[in-house]
Design a protein around this motif. Sequence first.
Motif, PDB file in Angstrom:
ATOM      1  N   GLY A 161      34.719 -19.754  99.467  1.00  0.00           N
ATOM      2  CA  GLY A 161      34.121 -19.814  98.244  1.00  0.00           C
ATOM      3  C   GLY A 161      34.414 -18.868  97.415  1.00  0.00           C
ATOM      4  N   MET A 162      33.741 -18.563  96.294  1.00  0.00           N
ATOM      5  CA  MET A 162      34.186 -17.823  95.160  1.00  0.00           C
ATOM      6  C   MET A 162      34.926 -16.423  95.824  1.00  0.00           C
ATOM      7  SD  MET A 162      32.119 -15.586  92.298  1.00  0.00           S
ATOM      8  CE  MET A 162      32.086 -14.361  93.590  1.00  0.00           C
ATOM      9  N   ASP A 163      34.568 -15.668  97.007  1.00  0.00           N
ATOM     10  CA  ASP A 163      35.125 -14.510  97.132  1.00  0.00           C
ATOM     11  C   ASP A 163      36.553 -14.772  97.662  1.00  0.00           C
ATOM     12  OD1 ASP A 163      32.796 -12.609  96.680  1.00  0.00           O
ATOM     13  OD2 ASP A 163      31.930 -13.852  98.095  1.00  0.00           O
ATOM     14  N   VAL A 164      37.025 -15.847  98.289  1.00  0.00           N
ATOM     15  CA  VAL A 164      38.082 -16.165  98.856  1.00  0.00           C
ATOM     16  C   VAL A 164      39.010 -16.256  97.683  1.00  0.00           C
ATOM     17  CG1 VAL A 164      39.378 -17.840  99.967  1.00  0.00           C
ATOM     18  CG2 VAL A 164      37.345 -17.138 100.889  1.00  0.00           C
ATOM     19  N   LEU A 165      38.683 -16.751  96.597  1.00  0.00           N
ATOM     20  CA  LEU A 165      39.561 -17.134  95.548  1.00  0.00           C
ATOM     21  C   LEU A 165      39.817 -15.631  94.894  1.00  0.00           C
ATOM     22  CD1 LEU A 165      37.834 -20.103  93.788  1.00  0.00           C
ATOM     23  CD2 LEU A 165      39.912 -20.100  95.259  1.00  0.00           C
ATOM     24  N   VAL A 166      38.593 -14.752  94.608  1.00  0.00           N
ATOM     25  CA  VAL A 166      38.805 -13.455  93.961  1.00  0.00           C
ATOM     26  C   VAL A 166      39.697 -12.667  94.997  1.00  0.00           C
ATOM     27  CG1 VAL A 166      37.536 -11.313  93.573  1.00  0.00           C
ATOM     28  CG2 VAL A 166      36.642 -13.502  92.869  1.00  0.00           C
ATOM     29  N   SER A 167      39.423 -12.759  96.222  1.00  0.00           N
ATOM     30  CA  SER A 167      40.477 -11.843  97.157  1.00  0.00           C
ATOM     31  C   SER A 167      41.866 -12.391  96.976  1.00  0.00           C
ATOM     32  CB  SER A 167      40.008 -11.907  98.585  1.00  0.00           C
ATOM     33  OG  SER A 167      38.519 -11.631  98.714  1.00  0.00           O
ATOM     34  N   LEU A 168      42.238 -13.644  97.027  1.00  0.00           N
ATOM     35  CA  LEU A 168      43.463 -14.199  96.904  1.00  0.00           C
ATOM     36  C   LEU A 168      43.927 -13.854  95.409  1.00  0.00           C
ATOM     37  CD1 LEU A 168      43.318 -17.573  98.416  1.00  0.00           C
ATOM     38  CD2 LEU A 168      44.284 -15.404  99.646  1.00  0.00           C
ATOM     39  N   GLY A 169      43.019 -13.722  94.551  1.00  0.00           N
ATOM     40  CA  GLY A 169      43.585 -13.588  93.170  1.00  0.00           C
ATOM     41  C   GLY A 169      44.052 -12.104  93.186  1.00  0.00           C
ATOM     42  N   VAL A 170      43.515 -11.133  93.473  1.00  0.00           N
ATOM     43  CA  VAL A 170      43.742  -9.549  93.560  1.00  0.00           C
ATOM     44  C   VAL A 170      44.773  -9.493  94.523  1.00  0.00           C
ATOM     45  CG1 VAL A 170      42.768  -7.399  94.250  1.00  0.00           C
ATOM     46  CG2 VAL A 170      41.302  -8.821  93.368  1.00  0.00           C
ATOM     47  N   PHE A 171      44.887  -9.953  95.519  1.00  0.00           N
ATOM     48  CA  PHE A 171      46.131  -9.530  96.361  1.00  0.00           C
ATOM     49  C   PHE A 171      47.377 -10.559  95.856  1.00  0.00           C
ATOM     50  CE2 PHE A 171      43.046  -9.506 100.090  1.00  0.00           C
ATOM     51  CZ  PHE A 171      42.780  -8.061  99.972  1.00  0.00           C
TER      52      PHE A 171
ATOM     53  N   THR B 158      45.526  -7.275  85.874  1.00  0.00           N
ATOM     54  CA  THR B 158      44.845  -8.320  86.121  1.00  0.00           C
ATOM     55  C   THR B 158      43.967  -8.201  87.438  1.00  0.00           C
ATOM     56  OG1 THR B 158      46.398  -9.663  85.200  1.00  0.00           O
ATOM     57  CG2 THR B 158      45.119 -10.805  86.724  1.00  0.00           C
ATOM     58  N   ALA B 159      44.677  -7.496  88.257  1.00  0.00           N
ATOM     59  CA  ALA B 159      43.706  -7.350  89.532  1.00  0.00           C
ATOM     60  C   ALA B 159      42.452  -6.320  89.331  1.00  0.00           C
ATOM     61  CB  ALA B 159      44.689  -6.555  90.653  1.00  0.00           C
ATOM     62  N   VAL B 160      42.757  -5.423  88.384  1.00  0.00           N
ATOM     63  CA  VAL B 160      41.473  -4.359  88.302  1.00  0.00           C
ATOM     64  C   VAL B 160      40.302  -4.792  87.258  1.00  0.00           C
ATOM     65  CG1 VAL B 160      41.086  -2.269  86.633  1.00  0.00           C
ATOM     66  CG2 VAL B 160      43.125  -2.374  87.995  1.00  0.00           C
ATOM     67  N   MET B 161      41.014  -5.813  86.163  1.00  0.00           N
ATOM     68  CA  MET B 161      39.774  -6.510  85.240  1.00  0.00           C
ATOM     69  C   MET B 161      39.264  -7.309  86.161  1.00  0.00           C
ATOM     70  SD  MET B 161      39.806  -5.341  82.048  1.00  0.00           S
ATOM     71  CE  MET B 161      39.069  -6.705  81.429  1.00  0.00           C
TER      72      MET B 161
END
Length: 772
Positions: free
Chosen positions: A167-177, A198-201
């Motif tokens: 779900g969303m957290d997979v996308l967030v994690s991949l986005g940050v990494f 971008t990762a911080v925001m």
Amino acid sequence: MSVTVNSDSPANDDAPLYTLHGMWCTSCALAVEGALARVPGVAQASVHYPTATVWVNGAPAATQLAVLAPVVKRLGYRLSELEPVQDAQQRLAQESRYLTLRLIVGAVLGMWTMLASLLIYVGALPNATIELVVAWVSGAFSLPVVLYSGLPFYRAGWRTLLARRPGMDVLVSLGVFGAMAVSVGLLLRGSAEVYFDTAVMLIVLLLVGRLVETLCRQQGLKAFDALRLPEDDVVVCQGEQRDTQPVGEVSIGAVIEVPPGEQVPLDGLLETPGWLDTATLTGESVPRYLHAGQRVYAGCRYAARLNAAPLKVTVTATVGQRRVDKLCEQMRRAQAKKGELHKLADRFASWLSPVALLLAVLTLPLGLLLGLGLEDAAVRALSVLVVACPCAVGLAVPLASLAGSSQALQQGIALRDPAAFETLAKVRGIAFDKTGTLTRGQHQVVHAALRQGEDLTMFQAMLHNAVSQSEHPLASGLLDWANKAETATPPKALHKVFHNVLHLEEHPGKGQQVTFQNGEQWWLGSAAWIEQQLGAPLPDNAQHPDYAFASQVVVANSRGWLATLYCADQPVSDAKASLAELQRSGYIVALISGDRQGPVGWLGQQVGLAKTACYAQRSPEAKAALLKALPSPTLYVGDGVNDTLSLAEAGVGVAPMQASEAARNGAAAQLLWPGVSGIVRLLALAKRTRRVMVQNLVFSALYNTLALGLVTMMAVPPLAAVLAMAASSLSVTLNTARLAWAEPDEASDSPMPALSAQRSMPPTAGQSRPTA
């Protein structure tokens, strides 16, 4: 969140409720639902993220905590017995502190990351070497934010992957990494165009959204505070011995004492009579006098003078089984079941994350094929991951439903099924039961015909003595009328010095014969029985055709007919105004009753209904059939056992305040205040709540759909994608907060009932009390 594995399986109101610990977002709820749905024997599984409540329907052996807890534990969550509301509030308060700490770390250190990136973006640094140094500094400040503040996202993402429900957290994690990896790669190549900001925001803005969302969840749980009772010790009587025990240890059958001014802690039957202030449970502003043997519910307050004797109550329901406890549990049980809008949001969110992942994977090679450089293609793929986070979709409906339920309870309406908001907003036909719903359930004298030459005040005084000990349903109405003085000397004062009743003989179903101390005899009862006692027909003036609808009580003495009293069940005070408002709003309103045509027609006239809208002498089956003929969806309001079928057949069933146990169990909502004005408030609130649901769902769905298409077709900076995604989530949360934090009269298009601002106090010595 709601997943239905077998939509044809019947809903089970006895299905167990559990509390899920460790959830971070709606994706966690979907992941747990998916895992529970795969358990053999489970027919339906539903997780309500705002309250962390799990509802599982299926075979009893498959829905036990011992079976389900290991399944949930393998995903990294913990399943427990349903936690008390106060524990849930403490858990959310702890989550708020947890989020606040991570947000502070992210905001303070992220500020320096953003400042360094801003200096690079605007070209404020003198040369490329300093820019590269500042870029490394930006990355250093971002590390604590990524490693500490963002940790809950990575944990939740891993758990949802284990459940095969990314779900969303997979996308967030991949986005940050992804942002960190691209930035480090650029630094190693000697480029200062990094994306640490971008990762911080992404982390900071999502933490802000989570914190606001948690505060909204806390606000929603405050709705249950109205049903929460103090857990003080109580005095238990055992013969002459009095002992103090915790309220949770008192058993059924025990006799407890309630001091004056205190709340009744447990449901029970009165051993001693007393005045009870039922405002906590019913909203009534005037205390009621209850006799020994009458039922009293926990939450009522003993409204007696401070020096009065304690009220004694025989316990019939312990903690957890009280009426308020069951009402609270029914609301929590229903909140775990969701309506069509919520299911639609779940389906949309469930496929959005996999689609976004696929688009992100395809964007990189597609960008390379189109001639983009590796850096540009990677940045575009990163933007796809960031912009596709479906958190707004997952929050669209459950937060609005929870906020609507909270507002309803504040306005005197307890919803067993918050999903009913969706049906209530579309209701077209409304049907009311008569007795106990549109009427008070207590007859009053509407007309009295007295033999010429008789003294009215003296008649009232003698009538008071004659019926004061009667248990006939009409006796209270006759007693009330007898106590109304039309002269300077009140009947109550007269009957104290007048001859008392010497002998009273009841004739069940017919009447009663009364002999006074002065030797005079009265007969009170039906006209046929009185004629039989007199051996002659009643005179013409003993019958009034205009009051044929009313119940008649004929009084005679040794000289013949004395009086005829016409009693009718009076409408509740707000019935006429409420029904007029409903009809002005375009609803089709009907009165369906099992009573005779006369009383039904008269009541319809009193409350402003046309004759064609009043249906009399209808059996429970006929009531349900008539209800089906009304424009759908329908709403039915009824209080008796004979109304349970109609309550089940209606789109939404509502039980009034004094409804029977069967009616309360069969209704989707219950009015906690007297009257029926709560129906007007409920319908207005339902429209507003559904409007918020639709606004949230449409906006979040449009955002995710359009944003995905946009970032795949053109270059969108990752920082812009972060801001757009966060704005979407915050807009949904804040739009819902308008409903959750609105004042009661602001959240409803109809006014609140006119309740006294000051509770009535028990009469002092020398003051007369109202008749019960």
